[in-house]
Design a protein around this motif. Structure first.
Motif, PDB file in Angstrom:
ATOM      1  N   PRO A   7       0.888  -1.251  -0.123  1.00  0.00           N
ATOM      2  CA  PRO A   7      -0.096  -0.110  -0.007  1.00  0.00           C
ATOM      3  C   PRO A   7       0.718   1.298  -0.007  1.00  0.00           C
ATOM      4  CG  PRO A   7      -0.467  -1.208   2.106  1.00  0.00           C
ATOM      5  CD  PRO A   7       0.712  -2.229   1.271  1.00  0.00           C
ATOM      6  N   LEU A   8       2.047   1.170   0.636  1.00  0.00           N
ATOM      7  CA  LEU A   8       2.827   2.527   0.423  1.00  0.00           C
ATOM      8  C   LEU A   8       3.658   2.696  -0.871  1.00  0.00           C
ATOM      9  CD1 LEU A   8       4.633   1.379   3.776  1.00  0.00           C
ATOM     10  CD2 LEU A   8       3.292   3.318   3.661  1.00  0.00           C
ATOM     11  N   VAL A   9       3.915   1.656  -1.607  1.00  0.00           N
ATOM     12  CA  VAL A   9       4.313   1.881  -2.830  1.00  0.00           C
ATOM     13  C   VAL A   9       3.076   2.225  -3.721  1.00  0.00           C
ATOM     14  CG1 VAL A   9       5.501   0.691  -4.666  1.00  0.00           C
ATOM     15  CG2 VAL A   9       6.363   0.221  -2.414  1.00  0.00           C
ATOM     16  N   ASN A  10       1.936   1.964  -3.228  1.00  0.00           N
ATOM     17  CA  ASN A  10       0.908   2.300  -4.237  1.00  0.00           C
ATOM     18  C   ASN A  10       0.422   3.588  -3.871  1.00  0.00           C
ATOM     19  OD1 ASN A  10       1.066  -0.327  -5.525  1.00  0.00           O
ATOM     20  ND2 ASN A  10      -0.616  -1.282  -4.451  1.00  0.00           N
ATOM     21  N   GLY A  11       1.016   4.215  -2.829  1.00  0.00           N
ATOM     22  CA  GLY A  11       0.496   5.509  -2.376  1.00  0.00           C
ATOM     23  C   GLY A  11      -0.375   5.894  -1.554  1.00  0.00           C
ATOM     24  N   ILE A  12      -0.601   5.241  -0.513  1.00  0.00           N
ATOM     25  CA  ILE A  12      -1.480   5.086   0.501  1.00  0.00           C
ATOM     26  C   ILE A  12      -1.404   6.559   1.263  1.00  0.00           C
ATOM     27  CG2 ILE A  12      -0.440   3.941   2.287  1.00  0.00           C
ATOM     28  CD1 ILE A  12      -3.494   2.916   2.862  1.00  0.00           C
ATOM     29  N   GLU A  71      20.070  -3.126   1.194  1.00  0.00           N
ATOM     30  CA  GLU A  71      18.545  -2.497   0.607  1.00  0.00           C
ATOM     31  C   GLU A  71      18.125  -1.627   1.842  1.00  0.00           C
ATOM     32  OE1 GLU A  71      15.507  -5.383   0.567  1.00  0.00           O
ATOM     33  OE2 GLU A  71      15.780  -6.502   2.281  1.00  0.00           O
ATOM     34  N   TYR A  72      17.113  -0.828   1.231  1.00  0.00           N
ATOM     35  CA  TYR A  72      16.249  -0.127   2.299  1.00  0.00           C
ATOM     36  C   TYR A  72      14.709  -0.796   2.097  1.00  0.00           C
ATOM     37  CZ  TYR A  72      19.135   4.053   2.231  1.00  0.00           C
ATOM     38  OH  TYR A  72      20.039   5.001   2.578  1.00  0.00           O
ATOM     39  N   ASN A  73      13.963  -1.065   3.269  1.00  0.00           N
ATOM     40  CA  ASN A  73      12.689  -1.316   2.868  1.00  0.00           C
ATOM     41  C   ASN A  73      11.832  -0.145   3.825  1.00  0.00           C
ATOM     42  OD1 ASN A  73      12.848  -3.749   1.858  1.00  0.00           O
ATOM     43  ND2 ASN A  73      13.155  -4.688   3.794  1.00  0.00           N
ATOM     44  N   CYS A  74      10.821   0.225   3.556  1.00  0.00           N
ATOM     45  CA  CYS A  74       9.825   1.368   3.903  1.00  0.00           C
ATOM     46  C   CYS A  74       9.034   0.785   4.961  1.00  0.00           C
ATOM     47  CB  CYS A  74       9.326   2.242   2.780  1.00  0.00           C
ATOM     48  SG  CYS A  74       8.100   1.185   1.921  1.00  0.00           S
ATOM     49  N   ALA A  97       8.752   8.596  -1.710  1.00  0.00           N
ATOM     50  CA  ALA A  97       9.849   8.032  -0.774  1.00  0.00           C
ATOM     51  C   ALA A  97       9.828   6.579  -0.584  1.00  0.00           C
ATOM     52  CB  ALA A  97       9.560   8.758   0.647  1.00  0.00           C
ATOM     53  N   ALA A  98       8.552   5.966  -0.821  1.00  0.00           N
ATOM     54  CA  ALA A  98       8.555   4.501  -0.733  1.00  0.00           C
ATOM     55  C   ALA A  98       9.409   3.913  -2.025  1.00  0.00           C
ATOM     56  CB  ALA A  98       7.107   4.036  -0.935  1.00  0.00           C
ATOM     57  N   GLN A  99       9.804   4.679  -2.677  1.00  0.00           N
ATOM     58  CA  GLN A  99      10.554   4.145  -3.944  1.00  0.00           C
ATOM     59  C   GLN A  99      11.934   3.658  -3.435  1.00  0.00           C
ATOM     60  OE1 GLN A  99       9.809   3.868  -7.503  1.00  0.00           O
ATOM     61  NE2 GLN A  99       7.740   4.108  -6.366  1.00  0.00           N
ATOM     62  N   LEU A 100      12.247   3.950  -2.225  1.00  0.00           N
ATOM     63  CA  LEU A 100      13.330   3.451  -1.648  1.00  0.00           C
ATOM     64  C   LEU A 100      13.552   2.139  -1.448  1.00  0.00           C
ATOM     65  CD1 LEU A 100      14.497   5.774   1.548  1.00  0.00           C
ATOM     66  CD2 LEU A 100      15.463   5.680  -0.731  1.00  0.00           C
ATOM     67  N   GLU A 101      12.179   1.552  -1.450  1.00  0.00           N
ATOM     68  CA  GLU A 101      11.869   0.076  -1.339  1.00  0.00           C
ATOM     69  C   GLU A 101      11.471  -0.467  -2.671  1.00  0.00           C
ATOM     70  OE1 GLU A 101       9.791  -1.720   1.620  1.00  0.00           O
ATOM     71  OE2 GLU A 101       9.705  -3.890   0.498  1.00  0.00           O
TER      72      GLU A 101
END
Ligand code: AMP
Length: 429
Positions: A76-81, A292-295, A103-107
């Motif tokens: 949901p973060l990568v999808n822009g919630i 890696e980063y995860n968000c 910013a979720a693009q970090l993951e």
């Protein structure tokens, strides 16, 4: 502060651990978990809404006057919630723990994360990125690299998008499959080719508020299905915290070379980020590098990190949302924690669901916690409902004692085809 109405999105062991902690807070007025699992029912009210169904989440938030939303999984973060909430006048004032889509693009994008690290001089493996437009150049580059060669599909690939190739033939073949045949879908048609780093991995977690951060306990997870780290990769078979080799000197390097430049970089680039940052690190001769980063938090790492956190989690999350983390001092349980994950027979390949889980009610020790992952409540019976079924977390003086304790507790639990590793934390025995 008035008690808050809280919505937690997700359904794994990570979410059960977060829900368990939230529900202990005097600031937690009412907790909803969407969709949750059979374990989260003991911490709040499960709501049958998928965590990617923004419309249903919106109407739940409005109907129940939700004050705080915590996003467990990355999707949901990568999808822009976060952007969805910010762009809706009725949702804008709800505190949401998780970064913006950008910013979720970090993951969500390996290439984005590598470029970010490069801009902010954060130590990571050297790399180049390729797609159809520079495919031939990529083939030449692969030829020139020493083995092993690390290939990473750019986009989210459910944890499967990283391939470590032991020879050039395999690397070329995978490279072609990823770019020409879209092995990992369109998002994987861009490939990051990386230098292989040899060392020991660990995960470090921070909660950031856009200006400052607090550091949570570090952890090490065990990804392979088999004892001694053999066999196929899984979502995670266990985790320990603390990580014995992450001493004060090493952690100071992590803070100054990795965490602080990351937080500063997020601020400089004006990213909206109030949430967890998961740093997947590797120690190469005691020097930390970012893999890696995860968000969001990790699973099963959350099942050892959260039990060691002594602060009130609601207070901590509200401080993140209100950019007050600089006022907070994190207190950590000095005991070690280890979690062992029980999985369905056949996992990470095909497996059946719906088997009754026995032994869940026998436990009354206060230094053991059972976190549910893939479980469901079918008319009062708890049954298996996923690959990773549950995680047993124990506290003890050392990670290896904690892990042994979790393995012993596992003997009292049972479901058809149940499997777990008995060697979690083996390097630290
Ligand atoms: P990632 O999805 O980026 O975390 O990669 C999955 C796993 O691949 C990591 O947990 C590491 O075990 C391994 N890995 C990724 N990148 C590298 C690298 N540059 N060198 C060595 N191992 C790596």
């Amino acid at each position: 502060m008035e008690p808050l109405k809280i919505l937690l999105l997700g359904s794994g062991g990570r979410e059960h651990a977060i829900a368990w902690k939230l529900s202990q807070s005097s600031l937690c007025g009412k907790l909803f978990i969407a969709p949750g699992n059979a374990g989260t029912e003991a911490c709040g009210e499960n709501v049958n809404i998928a965590y990617n169904d923004f419309l249903a989440i919106q109407s739940l938030c409005l109907r129940e006057h939700i004050d705080l939303v915590i996003v467990g999984p990355e999707e949901p973060l990568v999808n822009g919630i976060c952007d969805y909430f910010k762009s809706d006048a009725a949702l804008r004032n709800i505190a949401l723990i998780g970064p913006s889509r950008e910013a979720a693009q970090l993951e969500g994008s390996k290439a984005f994360a590598k470029a970010f690290m490069h801009r902010h001089h954060i130590p990571t493996a050297s790399y180049r990125e390729f797609d159809l437009s520079n495919y031939e150049e990529g083939v030449e580059y692969l030829r020139s690299l020493p083995i092993p060669i690390v290939l990473k599909a750019d986009g989210l690939a459910g944890g499967k998008g990283v391939i470590i190739c032991q020879n050039h033939v395999e690397a070329m073949a995978e490279f072609e499959l990823m770019i020409q045949q879209a092995k990992f879908g369109d998002a994987g048609k861009k490939v990051v080719v990386e230098e292989f780093l040899k060392g020991i991995e660990l995960s470090v977690f921070a909660l950031v508020d856009g200006k400052s951060y607090v550091l949570l306990p570090e952890a090490k997870d065990y990804k392979r299905i088999g004892e001694g780290d053999t066999g196929l990769n899984t979502g995670g078979m266990g985790a320990v915290s603390p990580v014995p080799f992450a001493d004060a000197v090493f952690m100071e390097k992590v803070r100054t070379r990795i965490i602080e430049p990351t937080v500063k970089g997020l601020q400089q680039e004006k990213f909206d980020y109030k949430g967890f940052v998961f740093f997947g690190l590797i120690s190469v001769n005691n020097e930390p590098f970012v893999i890696e980063y995860n968000c969001r938090m990790g699973d099963p790492e959350t099942e050892v990190v959260i039990p060691r956190l002594q602060n009130d989690l609601v207070e901590l999350l509200m401080a993140a949302s209100q950019q007050r983390l600089s006022e907070i001092e994190v207190r950590i349980d000095p005991r070690a924690a280890a979690t062992v994950v029980a999985v369905s027979g056949g996992y990470p390949g095909n497996y059946q669901k719906g088997y009754e889980i026995d032994g869940l009610d026998i436990l009354s020790e206060d230094d053991v916690i059972i976190f549910h992952s893939g479980t469901a409540n079918e008319d009062g019976t708890v049954v298996t409902n996923g690959g990773r079924v549950l995680a047993v977390t124990s506290y003890a003086e050392t990670v290896s004692k904690a892990a042994q304790r979790s393995s012993i507790i596992m003997e009292f639990l049972d479901f058809h085809g149940m499997y777990y590793r008995t060697d979690i934390g083996y390097e630290f025995r």
